[in-house]
Design an enzyme around this catalytic site. Sequence first.
Site, PDB file in Angstrom:
ATOM      1  CG  ASP A  96     -44.317  47.113  59.510  1.00  0.00           C
ATOM      2  OD1 ASP A  96     -44.570  48.168  58.781  1.00  0.00           O
ATOM      3  OD2 ASP A  96     -44.819  45.973  59.209  1.00  0.00           O
ATOM      4  CB  SER A  97     -40.001  50.150  56.741  1.00  0.00           C
ATOM      5  OG  SER A  97     -39.538  49.002  56.699  1.00  0.00           O
ATOM      6  N   GLY A  98     -42.221  48.720  54.927  1.00  0.00           N
ATOM      7  CA  GLY A  98     -43.120  48.540  53.823  1.00  0.00           C
ATOM      8  C   GLY A  98     -42.136  47.682  52.636  1.00  0.00           C
ATOM      9  N   GLY A  99     -40.862  47.608  53.551  1.00  0.00           N
ATOM     10  CA  GLY A  99     -39.653  46.487  53.221  1.00  0.00           C
ATOM     11  C   GLY A  99     -40.785  45.061  52.471  1.00  0.00           C
ATOM     12  CG  PHE A 100     -42.128  41.317  55.039  1.00  0.00           C
ATOM     13  CD1 PHE A 100     -41.164  39.900  55.040  1.00  0.00           C
ATOM     14  CD2 PHE A 100     -43.548  40.499  54.626  1.00  0.00           C
ATOM     15  CE1 PHE A 100     -40.975  38.553  54.986  1.00  0.00           C
ATOM     16  CE2 PHE A 100     -43.581  39.506  55.838  1.00  0.00           C
ATOM     17  CZ  PHE A 100     -42.817  38.391  55.442  1.00  0.00           C
ATOM     18  CG  ASP A 150     -35.447  45.907  56.010  1.00  0.00           C
ATOM     19  OD1 ASP A 150     -36.974  46.585  55.750  1.00  0.00           O
ATOM     20  OD2 ASP A 150     -36.099  45.059  56.789  1.00  0.00           O
ATOM     21  CD  GLN A 192     -33.649  42.240  57.310  1.00  0.00           C
ATOM     22  OE1 GLN A 192     -33.035  41.244  57.804  1.00  0.00           O
ATOM     23  NE2 GLN A 192     -34.639  42.721  57.504  1.00  0.00           N
ATOM     24  N   GLY A 219     -35.547  39.899  58.933  1.00  0.00           N
ATOM     25  CA  GLY A 219     -35.792  38.429  58.118  1.00  0.00           C
ATOM     26  C   GLY A 219     -35.493  36.850  58.987  1.00  0.00           C
ATOM     27  CG  ASP A 269     -44.308  42.511  64.653  1.00  0.00           C
ATOM     28  OD1 ASP A 269     -45.087  42.318  63.775  1.00  0.00           O
ATOM     29  OD2 ASP A 269     -43.487  42.600  64.499  1.00  0.00           O
ATOM     30  CB  CYS A 307     -58.559  34.139  79.899  1.00  0.00           C
ATOM     31  SG  CYS A 307     -58.469  35.192  79.071  1.00  0.00           S
ATOM     32  CB  CYS A 309     -60.703  37.385  77.127  1.00  0.00           C
ATOM     33  SG  CYS A 309     -60.944  36.294  76.394  1.00  0.00           S
ATOM     34  CB  CYS A 312     -62.927  32.661  79.113  1.00  0.00           C
ATOM     35  SG  CYS A 312     -61.339  31.963  78.390  1.00  0.00           S
ATOM     36  CG  HIS A 337     -58.623  33.693  74.122  1.00  0.00           C
ATOM     37  ND1 HIS A 337     -58.718  32.795  75.726  1.00  0.00           N
ATOM     38  CD2 HIS A 337     -57.867  32.693  74.014  1.00  0.00           C
ATOM     39  CE1 HIS A 337     -58.101  31.874  76.233  1.00  0.00           C
ATOM     40  NE2 HIS A 337     -57.406  31.631  75.037  1.00  0.00           N
TER      41      HIS A 337
END
Length: 375
Positions: A96-100, A150, A192, A219, A269, A307, A309, A312, A337
């Site tokens: 991701d761009s780093g904006g957030f 952004d 946005q 956003g 994500d 499951c 994993c 479990c 898990h």
Amino acid sequence: MASSPFRFELLHSDTGCDARRGRLHTPHGTVELPTFMPVGTLGTVKGVDIARLRETGAQIVLGNTYHLALRPGANVVAELGGLHVFMGWQGPILTDSGGFQVFSLAERVKVTEKGVSFRSHIDGSALEITPERSIAIQEELGSDFAMAFDHVVALPNKREVIEDATWRSVRWAERCLEAAQREDQMLLGIVQGGLDPELRQSCAKALVSLDFRGYAIGGLSVGEPPEEMYSTLEATVPALPTERPRYLMGVGRPEDLVESMARGVDMFDCVMPTRNGRNALAFTDQGTVRLRNSQHERNRDPLEANCPCPACQHSRGYLRHLFQAKEMLGPILTSIHNITYYQRLMAEARQAIEADSFSEFRRAKLAAWGAKDSK
């Protein structure tokens, strides 16, 4: 784009809703859609080594431009072979761009049309990120997917603040396109517009005219009620091209994933699987399990019988003991898990879409989780 190593296939659209079954081909492998990306902010998914991460069924992971640029530095990652080699993950990676992060973590942030100047949350050093710099960092990291830089603002906010940030994001997106050099990296624009349907649609239209290879919706999931997020998606998603992938950023509650898939979203994500795992909360088909509760002390059952994993393979009583004893294995196992559960959920969703039964799948999941059906 004929020579592009990226190719999106829309394989099937569910007849009962807007859920889509797709496939995204990349230089580091094919991603089956819809998909969920575990978050590896600093080149690692917290508490989960690469071998175990592969075993969860994860196809693609996310890294963060802001964090990796600060530590260890994009140039260091590049010298060590790029992000894939650096973290030992040979599948696709999105950065991701780093904006957030600039607007949520950095100190003394100043926004101009050029970009953002701020002080590092780590050592207070003065830094600047512009759209061009964000792209340069992501190209140096060598991810498969890069995000346009952004302007993120808090919600709720004044209409003029949101509108100003939205159109600045569009102008910055155009500069990101102009700066991008790597053909082996796919750049996505970010829609946005806050919770304003018309502003969202106008932003989407402007970004579509720039012809990005894929589009993200940013956003959201920042404290607004779920119903407002869903209605914003209903206004935004139809404005995006059907032949390009759609990514909803930072959304991770299982019920939100299912609701968003029903509205045509392909990629997700969120830190929720690992953050909750570290805090003794596990996701299951019957809802969340709080492992610190005393009711699990003598419980011989696994979190889920079906499951595969490693968590479990143990009883709930043992997992609870690990947390009570502050053993690091508890957070590790529960994180594994949770990621496994999210990947199983996405695999089941893909099967349901192929069978034109996603609406039934959605109703059954929401009922089992005790979530309200919003449609």
